[in-house]
Design an enzyme around this catalytic site. Sequence first.
Site, PDB file in Angstrom:
ATOM      1  N   GLU A 432       1.349   2.063  -0.080  1.00 53.11           N
ATOM      2  CA  GLU A 432       1.297   1.312  -1.335  1.00 53.11           C
ATOM      3  C   GLU A 432       2.016   1.995  -2.483  1.00 53.11           C
ATOM      4  OE1 GLU A 432      -2.424  -1.559  -0.752  1.00 53.11           O
ATOM      5  OE2 GLU A 432      -2.977   0.375  -1.560  1.00 53.11           O
ATOM      6  N   GLU A 502      -3.223  -2.180   8.316  1.00 49.13           N
ATOM      7  CA  GLU A 502      -4.630  -2.386   7.942  1.00 49.13           C
ATOM      8  C   GLU A 502      -4.975  -3.839   8.242  1.00 49.13           C
ATOM      9  OE1 GLU A 502      -5.399  -1.136   3.861  1.00 49.13           O
ATOM     10  OE2 GLU A 502      -4.034   0.555   4.122  1.00 49.13           O
TER      11      GLU A 502
END
Length: 974
Positions: A432, A502
């Site tokens: 991220e 994820e």
Amino acid sequence: MGRDHLLSLRPWESPETTSWQRLPMNAVDRRSGALSLDGSWHFQLLPSPTGASGEWTLADVPGVWTMQSPHDLPQYTNVQMPFGDVPPHTPAANPTGVYERSVDIPAEWAGRRIVLQVGAAESVLLVHVNGRQVGISKDSHLAAEFDLTAVVRPGDPATVRFTVVKWSDASHIEDQDQWWHAGITRSVLLYTTDPLHLADVTVRAPRDGRLRVDCTVRDTAGPLPEGWYVTAALDGQLLSQDTEFDRLNAEDMRVSDFYGEARLRTVVRDVRPWTAETPELYELAVRLHRSDGSIADSSHHRVGFRDVEIVGRDLLVNGERVFIRGANRHDFHPLTGRTVTADDMRADLVVLKRFGFNAVRTSHYPNDPTLYDLADELGLYVVDEANIESHDHAHEIADDPRYLPAFVDRVSRMVLRDKNHPSIIVWSLGNESDYGANHDAAAGWVRRHDPTRPIQYEGAAKIDWTDEKLASDIACPMYAPIEDCVAHALSGRQTKPLIQCEYSHAMGNSNGTLADTWAAIESTPGLQGGFIWEFWDHGILQRVNDGRPAGRGGVGLYDNGVTAPGHRWAYGGDFGEAIHDGAFIADGVVFPDRTPKPVMYEHREIAGPVRLTYDEGVLRIHNRQHFRGLEWLAAEWLLVGADGTTLRAPASLPEVEPGGSTQVPLPFPPPEPSAGETWLTLRVTTADDEAWAPLGTEVCVPQVRLAAAATDTPPEPATGPAVTLDADALLVHPLLTSAPRLSLWRAPTDNDELGGMAARWHDWGLDALVRKVVDVREEGSRVVVLSEYATGAGPVRHEQVFTPVTGGIRVEESAELPAGLDDAARVGTVFETVPGLDVLDWYGQGPWESYPDRSTGAPVGHHSLPVDELFTPYLRPQESGGRHGVRRFTLSAPDATGLAVELGAPGQVSVNRYRAEDLAAATHHDELVPRPGCVVHLDAAHRGLGTASCGPDTSAGYLVAPGTHRWEWTLRVL
Ligand code: GAL
Ligand code: MG
């Protein structure tokens, strides 16, 4: 100490400064034989790096001070930074820990090279020894080494001082979703080598057995001595010098006297390949010799032979398209914050193995070196992730040249340290942090240095799942709806393996549709799995009286996910943080004490090595593994009958090749048609001791239905007790303290809250239904009660028909949900019982908690549990403890008195000590007061759990549809 130049450099606001005087990273493990400096250090906490000195106290090393000092407590944020200063700036209030201790440098170290290793310090480390400035390091999750040879004197004590600055330019690229801490999180040690030493060893061990070992040799005393050489042996088999490599080096004018390289080779015959299923390891001993043959240095490595490659859109391990059944794991401990021991890490990986996981993503930073040793040994594929997350300022930083050195430094040092582990199959550039030139720079370094493994980075693959130029060889989205993944795989445009970095967010009572997701993955070429978010619920054990972490003294104050009185699992906001993200930190598949949550059983079954099918009278056993047979397993058959019986018979597992199946005879005679519903379960266990499980550990419990329930039970004669209603037209019964009522609501799960369902239910008024009795009439022995409930989506009509039957009362119910009420939590009945009925025996799915979209791993059987053990203590109280597919149950006291309930059709049942509103009103378990009796829910329909706290909601088929729901149940006294 005079003016401190390290401090005057203000390295905490200088992203270009990744280190000063730090030794290069390498893969030579120096931990054994080192002098440990772990223990109690003198410590003081300053208000800022340049703040005035304070009081000396003591602090544990390794250990974060945020778990030890009352003056700076843990803080949890997800995306947002805990301070407003933009990169690379830091707040003026910047807690800084000064650690100091004296260490006796052994006299026998004279003439040796002496190195200090700090396992990990958060977030900037400044080192002084004997008052001299030694070095600086950043990257809170990799070790820093400094050469102390010139600063200490063997035989004399040395004073080692660490100044650890909490907030820095580096904090902006360490903005992972976890607790903020500060301190020293991994061990500190001193080791020595001869000045002539192995500076690095690189092992290449492909599956064809062609082993190559590259060594880098240096001499800190000066030019390399004449005649040095390197030898190595693998399990006793000597490697040979690569003479061609030596010849080329000899001719290469660039090769100097200061830099030594050696290459050794051998071919290992009949290799036992390394896979996560078969973690075969060989011992490699490397020795550096002086010209006289004496050994100057040595290094040991465990070698696993395996190939990783991407072919087409498949990631292959040893040529096989393996499914990645992964979990994201943080370094976490409820008493120490981030410091974990080898035993802790082993226990984590053992739990993962026992529940069918075969992969770990080290979210979101390199772990302690021991974790990779354990993954090699226990058998887990690892995605090793660099410590880069700039979430709050992702876009600014990814292309900011001031941070370029940090990106390359962090990724390259991880690769340099970890490259020899067979378990690592993919490098990850971080998490991220948007996507920019800094990522490409880091990826470029890796591609050159280690061409043997693919790279992944979600931010690079996000832009386009197909573009092969971008710095991700794998399309690794997070929380992509499975339909999108399937559509991509079927589109004809897929170029890369699709493995979600994820998926299936495990916050609270969650992970709905896991089985459907895996059914899609397994049936769609191009899809290969993913990593569940996440392993841990990061609850810190907190004393309620003073709000401080219990710290290392909290051992034994929790069990089975439950904390001792006066304690609770703290989440964001519980340490008085003004800026925080609440319970979003509690989103793991295990509780903070590593107790598995019910979803683990679901995962274990989905991932199980053995599966059963029963089609048109043919029973088959499937081997769902990639590399091995079923020899390592034992099994037992169970025949579960609706009549309450369970027959057992030993099973011998047939020979089945990986991915194959074999027909086996029915272990019991086929059930008579009159026998009613019959289930066949195969209880599969380990046949021997495994590194991760003793003999007899349950591995999976696949089940098939052999015969369906007989339909049409004839109506029973009305010979039971008369139906008594109170003034409000509610059933009166000696065992019930509250009469059966309609329930359309549940205590919102985290998914319900964050997905917006809870707000909608509240707007509709489902959490506070008010009953209006419309009609009560007697029809013979039956009593019919018609009620109406006003909701924001229109009126709900509810009918209850009470009929006396032998020994009890039958209740037939119907509820008409208006079209607008298209997503209720449940439709069913709730009542409460007298105290003392403390054991639930049920025939249905279990024994663990299950819900409509998370029930694959809960076999039908005759189960029994104390009521208090039915409830699952998710950190923030919410709907929990449900059991799916329940056909009947008894709730009884020790003297066998109590009640029995038979459901007309399998339903969702929950029995616990709390009303839905009790759970919804509490923020932590210590606030809950158990009711003396039981609160019983019988649901004809119950909404799936989904994963909407971060990712897709449940699928449409698991919603509670509007329209008419009918259910019936019979209540008897035992
Ligand atoms: C992802 C992130 C994780 C965590 C998760 C939500 O976006 O990579 O670190 O924040 O979501 O729990
Ligand atoms: Mg994040």
